[in-house]
Design an enzyme around this catalytic site. Structure first.
Site, PDB file in Angstrom:
ATOM      1  CE  LYS A 194      -1.735   2.903   2.452  1.00 38.14           C
ATOM      2  NZ  LYS A 194      -1.769   4.389   2.079  1.00 38.14           N
ATOM      3  N   GLY A 246       7.181   4.692   8.467  1.00 37.96           N
ATOM      4  CA  GLY A 246       6.447   5.941   8.549  1.00 37.96           C
ATOM      5  C   GLY A 246       6.680   6.644   9.865  1.00 37.96           C
ATOM      6  CB  SER A 247       4.878   9.462  11.423  1.00 39.61           C
ATOM      7  OG  SER A 247       3.572   8.946  11.642  1.00 39.61           O
ATOM      8  CB  THR A 250       1.316   6.520  11.449  1.00 44.08           C
ATOM      9  OG1 THR A 250       0.842   7.852  11.275  1.00 44.08           O
ATOM     10  CG2 THR A 250       0.518   5.593  10.547  1.00 44.08           C
ATOM     11  N   GLY A 251       3.041   4.591  13.311  1.00 44.39           N
ATOM     12  CA  GLY A 251       3.647   3.284  13.536  1.00 44.39           C
ATOM     13  C   GLY A 251       3.156   2.620  14.800  1.00 44.39           C
ATOM     14  CD  GLU A 269      12.855   3.140   8.948  1.00 45.52           C
ATOM     15  OE1 GLU A 269      12.991   4.067   9.794  1.00 45.52           O
ATOM     16  OE2 GLU A 269      12.701   3.332   7.749  1.00 45.52           O
ATOM     17  CB  CYS A 303      12.965   8.221   8.745  1.00 49.07           C
ATOM     18  SG  CYS A 303      13.876   6.872   7.967  1.00 49.07           S
ATOM     19  CD  GLU A 399      10.120  12.316  12.687  1.00 46.07           C
ATOM     20  OE1 GLU A 399      10.787  11.799  11.772  1.00 46.07           O
ATOM     21  OE2 GLU A 399       9.179  11.739  13.265  1.00 46.07           O
TER      22      GLU A 399
END
Length: 495
Positions: A194, A246-247, A250-251, A269, A303, A399
Site C-alpha cells: 500500500k 512511517g511516522s 502512525t507506527g 521502521e 527519517c 520531529e
C-alpha cells in the site's frame, strides 16, 4: 534554469486511468473513489489513482495468499534470485522513466531520483536477490538420554511467514518499497503493497515490470488508498506480517492494530529526532558540508537525517555562521530542474506542518537563516537553522521531518550524552570528530539503532538498519531481515 523534458512514456503513464495492481493485472477500482496526485513543484494535478475499497483490499490479499501457496512456492530459491535480478535489470532499463515519475509525485530532485532513489534501489534489490539460496537452518544433536539403542537428531527450518502487508511512506517510495518487496519475495513470502496516497505511481509501474521479470501473478500486488486502506489490509486474517515505514504515531497505531488483528507480527521502521554531536576538535568546514548534505537532502524529509545538533561551545558560533551562509547560497527551484539544489516539500499537508514550526521558531527562538515559506506555486520553503533555547526546547524534541535543524552548544561529554539520549526516539545519531578513540568510547553510550562517525543518513544493504525505543521494532537489511520474514521451525527425530 529549466525543467527537463518528460519522456513520452511518462506522459502516457500519467494519462492512464490508474487503479490497483492485483493478481498480475490492473483492477480499475470502484467508480467515484479516486485520489488526485499533485506535482509538489507546481501544486497542479498530474494524475489520479483509485482509492481502494475494503473488498479490493480483500481481493489483493486473496491473490497474494493463492500465490504464496501456489506459483511462488513452486519457484526454487535459485530461480527466485534470478527473477529478482531480472527485475533489477528492467528497473535499470527504465530508470529515467521511473525517476521522472518519482520526482513528479514526491518533489524529490530529479538528480536525487536518478542518482539515489533508483540507483540505490538497484543495489538493494540485487543484494536481496543474493540471499535467495542462502536462507538456512541449523542441525544439532539433542541431549535426550537413550533408553536403549535409539538415537536422536534435530534441525531447524526457516519457513516464509506468508502474506506480507507492506505499507510504504511518501518520502522514498521506490527504495522503501523495494526493501519490503525484495525482503518478502526472497524469503518465499508474497506481498500486498500500500503506497502513500501522495506517491503511488512509481510502484504501480514497478509492479508491471515485476510481471515482465517473471514474478508470478499475485506474488506482488499494489493497492492504492488513504489510511483506511492500510487499516483494512492490516486487519485481514490471511496477512501474516506487517512491514511499515512511517511516522512514530502512525507506527504505534499500526503495531497495536496488527497485534489486535491476530497477533500479527510487525516490523516498524519509524522516525525520530536524530542527534548529531560535533566535538571540540571537529573540522568546521567539513562538518558544515556534511550537515548540508545529510540534513537537507530531499528537503530534510528523511527519517534518518539529523535534526538536532549538539555543537561544542568553542565551535558553535563559527559552525552556525558558516552553515547559515552555505544554506543561503542554495538555489531553490523545481524538482525537475537539474540545476536546483533545494526543491519543494512533498505535499500541501506537510507544508502546513513545517510553516507551523517556522511560526513557533520565530516567536520563541533565534532563527539563524530561513524560516519562511516562499510565495510561489508549489510547496516551497527555505532551508532553516534555529538556535535552541535550552535542552528542554520543544524544537529539540519534536520531529519536524523537514529542513529545520536546531542547534545547542554543549560543554563536556557527560552533558552531551545526557542531551543526546534525552529523547523517546532512537533511530540514528552521529559523532563528528578526528579523535577515533573518543568516538569509539561514545558509541556504546548513545541510544540509537545506527551511529555514524563523520557522516550521517547514508545506508548500505549489508548493514542492518532500524531503531530503538519509540523509533521502531525489527531490522531491515543485512541478514537480520530474514528473521522477520520467516518462521523458525524445529524438527526432532528419533531413529
Amino acid at each position: 534554469m529549466s525543467d527537463i523534458q518528460l519522456l513520452p512514456a511518462v506522459v502516457e503513464f500519467l494519462a492512464r486511468p490508474h487503479g490497483h495492481f492485483i493478481d498480475g493485472r490492473y483492477v480499475a477500482g470502484e467508480a467515484g473513489r479516486s485520489i488526485d496526485i499533485h506535482d509538489p513543484s507546481s501544486g497542479t494535478i498530474v494524475s489520479r489513482v483509485a482509492d481502494a475499497s475494503e473488498a479490493e483490499v480483500q481481493q489483493a490479499v486473496r491473490s497474494a495468499r493463492h500465490a504464496f501457496k501456489g506459483a511462488w512456492a513452486e519457484v526454487s530459491p535459485y530461480q527466485k534470485g534470478v527473477i529478482l535480478n531480472r527485475l533489477a535489470d528492467l528497473i535499470e532499463a527504465n530508470a529515467e522513466e521511473l525517476a521522472q515519475l518519482e520526482t513528479l509525485c514526491s518533489g524529490k530532485s530529479i538528480n536525487l531520483s536518478r542518482g539515489l532513489e533508483i540507483a540505490q534501489s538497484l543495489v538493494f534489490l540485487r543484494y536481496f536477490a543474493g540471499w535467495a539460496s542462502k536462507i538456512t537452518g541449523q542441525t544439532m544433536t539433542p541431549s535426550i538420554p537413550s533408553f536403549g539403542t535409539e538415537r536422536y537428531t534435530a534441525f531447524t527450518l526457516r519457513e516464509p511467514v506468508g502474506v506480507v502487508a507492506g505499507i510504504v511512506p511518501w518520502n522514498f517510495s521506490v527504495m522503501i518499497g523495494i526493501w519490503k518487496i525484495a525482503s518478502a519475495l526472497v524469503t518465499g513470502c508474497t506481498i500486498v503493497v500500500k503506497p502513500s496516497e501522495y506517491t503511488p505511481l512509481t510502484l504501480l509501474r514497478i509492479a508491471e515490470l515485476a510481471i515482465e521479470a517473471g514474478v508470478p501473478a499475485g506474488a506482488l500486488n499494489v493497492v492504492n488508498g488513504r489510511g483506511s486502506a492500510g487499516q483494512w489490509l492490516i486487519e485481514q486474517p490471511q496477512v501474516a506480517k506487517v512491514a511499515f515505514t512511517g511516522s512514530v504515531p502512525t507506527g504505534i497505531a499500526v503495531g497495536k492494530a496488527a497485534m489486535a488483528a491476530n497477533l500479527t507480527r510487525a516490523t516498524l521502521e519509524l522516525g525520530g529526532k536524530n542527534a548529531a554531536a560535533l566535538l571540540a576538535d571537529v573540522d568546521v568546514d567539513s562538518a558544515v558540508a556534511g550537515i548540508v548534505q545529510t540534513a537537507y537532502v530531499h528537503q530534510g524529509q528523511v527519517c534518518a537525517s539529523p535534526e538536532r545538533l549538539y555543537v561544542h561551545r568553542s565551535k558553535v558560533q563559527a559552525f552556525t555562521q558558516k552553515l547559515g551562509a552555505a544554506l543561503g547560497q542554495m538555489t531553490i527551484g523545481s524538482a525537475l530542474d537539474p540545476q536546483a539544489q533545494f526543491g519543494p516539500l512533498a505535499n500541501a499537508q506537510h507544508l502546513e506542518k513545517i510553516v507551523g514550526f517556522f511560526e513557533r521558531a520565530k516567536a520563541s527562538n533565534t532563527v539563524v537563516c530561513g524560516g519562511n515559506a516562499l510565495d510561489r506555486p508549489g510547496y516551497f520553503v527555505e532551508p532553516t537553522v534555529v538556535l535552541a533555547n535550552g535542552a528542554d526546547d520543544p524544537l529539540l524534541h519534536e520531529e519536524t521531518f523537514g529542513p529545520i535543524v536546531c542547534v545547542l552548544p554543549f560543554d563536556d561529554e557527560e552533558q552531551l550524552l545526557e542531551m543526546m539520549n534525552d529523547s523517546p526516539y532512537g533511530l540514528t545519531a552521529s559523532v563528528w570528530t578526528n579523535d577515533l578513540s573518543k568516538a569509539l568510547r561514545l558509541i556504546p553510550q548513545i541510544e540509537a539503532g545506527t551511529v555514524w562517525v563523520n557522516m550521517h543518513t547514508f545506508l548500505d544493504p549489508a548493514v542492518p538498519f532500524g531503531g530503538v525505543k519509540a523509533s521502531g521494532v525489527g531490522r531491515e537489511f543485512g541478514s537480520a531481515f530474514i528473521e522477520d520474514y520467516t518462521e523458525l521451525k524445529s524438527v526432532m527425530i528419533r531413529y
